[in-house]
Design a protein around this motif. Structure first.
Motif, PDB file in Angstrom:
ATOM      1  N   SER A  64       0.829  -1.205   0.000  1.00  0.00           N
ATOM      2  CA  SER A  64       0.000   0.000   0.000  1.00  0.00           C
ATOM      3  C   SER A  64       0.863   1.254   0.000  1.00  0.00           C
ATOM      4  N   ALA A  65       1.953   1.243   0.772  1.00  0.00           N
ATOM      5  CA  ALA A  65       2.845   2.407   0.828  1.00  0.00           C
ATOM      6  C   ALA A  65       3.508   2.657  -0.512  1.00  0.00           C
ATOM      7  N   VAL A  66       3.868   1.587  -1.231  1.00  0.00           N
ATOM      8  CA  VAL A  66       4.444   1.751  -2.571  1.00  0.00           C
ATOM      9  C   VAL A  66       3.440   2.432  -3.497  1.00  0.00           C
ATOM     10  N   LEU A  70       3.877   6.122  -5.145  1.00  0.00           N
ATOM     11  CA  LEU A  70       3.864   6.215  -6.601  1.00  0.00           C
ATOM     12  C   LEU A  70       2.854   7.266  -7.055  1.00  0.00           C
ATOM     13  N   PHE A  71       1.673   7.272  -6.447  1.00  0.00           N
ATOM     14  CA  PHE A  71       0.677   8.300  -6.755  1.00  0.00           C
ATOM     15  C   PHE A  71       1.211   9.690  -6.422  1.00  0.00           C
ATOM     16  N   LYS A  72       1.848   9.828  -5.262  1.00  0.00           N
ATOM     17  CA  LYS A  72       2.420  11.119  -4.896  1.00  0.00           C
ATOM     18  C   LYS A  72       3.454  11.580  -5.915  1.00  0.00           C
ATOM     19  N   SER A  73       4.251  10.643  -6.412  1.00  0.00           N
ATOM     20  CA  SER A  73       5.346  10.983  -7.318  1.00  0.00           C
ATOM     21  C   SER A  73       4.875  11.473  -8.678  1.00  0.00           C
ATOM     22  N   GLY A 224      11.897  15.705  -5.323  1.00  0.00           N
ATOM     23  CA  GLY A 224      12.989  14.823  -4.927  1.00  0.00           C
ATOM     24  C   GLY A 224      12.685  14.072  -3.650  1.00  0.00           C
ATOM     25  N   HIS A 225      12.119  14.756  -2.672  1.00  0.00           N
ATOM     26  CA  HIS A 225      11.774  14.098  -1.406  1.00  0.00           C
ATOM     27  C   HIS A 225      10.700  13.034  -1.609  1.00  0.00           C
ATOM     28  N   THR A 226       9.732  13.310  -2.474  1.00  0.00           N
ATOM     29  CA  THR A 226       8.674  12.335  -2.736  1.00  0.00           C
ATOM     30  C   THR A 226       9.236  11.097  -3.410  1.00  0.00           C
ATOM     31  N   LEU A 227      10.132  11.312  -4.363  1.00  0.00           N
ATOM     32  CA  LEU A 227      10.752  10.177  -5.040  1.00  0.00           C
ATOM     33  C   LEU A 227      11.582   9.350  -4.060  1.00  0.00           C
ATOM     34  N   ALA A 228      12.255  10.025  -3.140  1.00  0.00           N
ATOM     35  CA  ALA A 228      13.010   9.301  -2.109  1.00  0.00           C
ATOM     36  C   ALA A 228      12.078   8.454  -1.246  1.00  0.00           C
ATOM     37  N   THR A 232      12.234   4.418  -0.680  1.00  0.00           N
ATOM     38  CA  THR A 232      12.243   3.854   0.671  1.00  0.00           C
ATOM     39  C   THR A 232      11.280   2.676   0.776  1.00  0.00           C
ATOM     40  N   THR A 233      10.047   2.874   0.328  1.00  0.00           N
ATOM     41  CA  THR A 233       9.046   1.812   0.457  1.00  0.00           C
ATOM     42  C   THR A 233       9.332   0.649  -0.489  1.00  0.00           C
TER      43      THR A 233
END
Length: 360
Positions: A64-66, A70-73, A224-228, A232-233
């Motif tokens: 779910s976190a992935v 991904l949606f955020k990115s 950049g932070h969102t992609l990081a 992470t997930t």
């Protein structure tokens, strides 16, 4: 979208207009959907309550976190206090806001535990926690109403899919040979990272913070932070499923035991997790934005692998845990060999098996 965000910002300003008194309890409530609390909960369930339930919950939450990251990115959605300087952000985040990760994680985590418990009281308790977490994200100024709604819907869809298909997927996964499961796992972990990276540095490569529209306290590099966060997930997904698969092939382990053994397992396991994260902070504290992504992928992959394989193996070897007991070679045991028992491997602990004595 600006018109929608403006309308939602007005509603959030109205909610916050009564003063700061409600912010303090809601800051405590919002932690129930945070990454730190959920990591601790996952570890506690897997190491010290029920191994099969903990493994299934881990995969559901990390997958779910992935999806969320991904949606955020790809959505590039601001947070209310970025968009509107009059909205107070009671907590601060560096990544994009759409959809709400706390709300989505709360649905999957507490919804799954409640559904597997089979208890109506826990189901209503889960609904209450989810609603409070969702409301807290809006009131604290870190998510728009639309962010929360999308997060709840995504979480509900993932929860439904997990509850409906997890047994079939698990049986399929356990039937794969090594080359195939390794290949599939690498694809599951790397494809979202590569796709989001191509999106951000390719199609959206010229994007910059729209300073004229986002007049609040926007961080320097939200993309950049969102992609990081996605890296992470995905790293955690890779390390976690790799660890579970190897552990299953080596006989799994049982989370049964005395209270002392259960507490000792959790304390020992979580201390190593904390040590890894502290070392990361010491060695890589100067990295920012996307430069943290490969490091986060590796570090959280290592944390997840430790939690799902290294720690259980150490528990068994140190005597803090045992392998699931083999049924005795008797006529009676032959008749009951198909029944679920506490501490089984995840593919055996299905359905009502999660409601047995090992689940406390």
């Amino acid at each position: 979208m600006d018109a929608l965000w403006e309308a939602e910002s007005s509603a959030i300003r109205w909610l916050q207009g009564g003063g700061d008194w409600l912010a303090y309890p809601l800051e405590a409530v919002t932690f129930l959907g945070s990454q730190g609390v959920i990591i601790v909960l996952l570890a506690a369930v897997f190491w010290s309550v029920h191994a099969g339930l903990g493994a299934r919950l881990f995969v559901a939450v990390i997958a779910s976190a992935v999806v969320n990251n991904l949606f955020k990115s790809v959505s590039y959605g601001p947070r209310p206090y970025w968009f509107d300087a009059q909205v107070t952000g009671y907590s601060h985040h560096s990544g994009f806001g759409m959809p709400s990760g706390h709300s989505q994680a709360a649905v999957v985590t507490y919804g799954y535990l409640a559904a597997r418990s089979g208890r109506r009281s826990l189901l209503w308790a889960a609904v209450a926690v989810i609603a409070l977490v969702a409301f807290s994200r809006i009131y604290l100024g870190v998510h728009f109403f639309s962010d929360v709604v999308v997060g709840l819907l995504l979480g509900g869809a993932i929860l439904w899919a997990v509850l409906r298909y997890e047994d079939r997927v698990l049986a399929w996964w356990c039937s794969l040979d090594t080359v195939r499961w390794v290949s599939y796992l690498l694809a599951f972990a790397l494809v979202p990272c590569l796709a989001a990276t191509a999106w951000q540095f390719g199609l959206r490569g010229d994007w910059a913070v729209p300073a004229a529209e986002w007049i609040g306290a926007t961080p320097a590099d939200p993309a950049g932070h969102t992609l990081a966060g996605l890296y992470t997930t995905c790293g955690a997904l890779l390390g976690g499923i790799w660890g579970f698969t190897l552990l299953h092939r080596r006989g799994w382990y049982s989370a049964e035991g005395t209270i002392t053994a259960r507490v000792a397992r959790f304390a020992l396991g979580i201390s190593v997790v904390v040590l890894i994260l502290v070392v990361e902070q010491v060695l890589f504290r100067d990295l920012t934005g996307f430069t943290t992504a490969p490091v986060a992928f590796a570090v959280y992959g290592a944390v997840a692998f430790w939690a799902t394989y290294g720690a259980p193996q150490m528990f068994v070897r140190s005597g803090l845990a045992t392998r699931p007991e083999e049924p005795a070679e008797t006529e009676d045991s032959d008749r009951t060999a198909s029944e679920d028992t506490p501490g089984e491997s995840p593919e055996q602990s299905t359905g009502d098996g999660f409601k047995g004595a090992d689940q406390t």
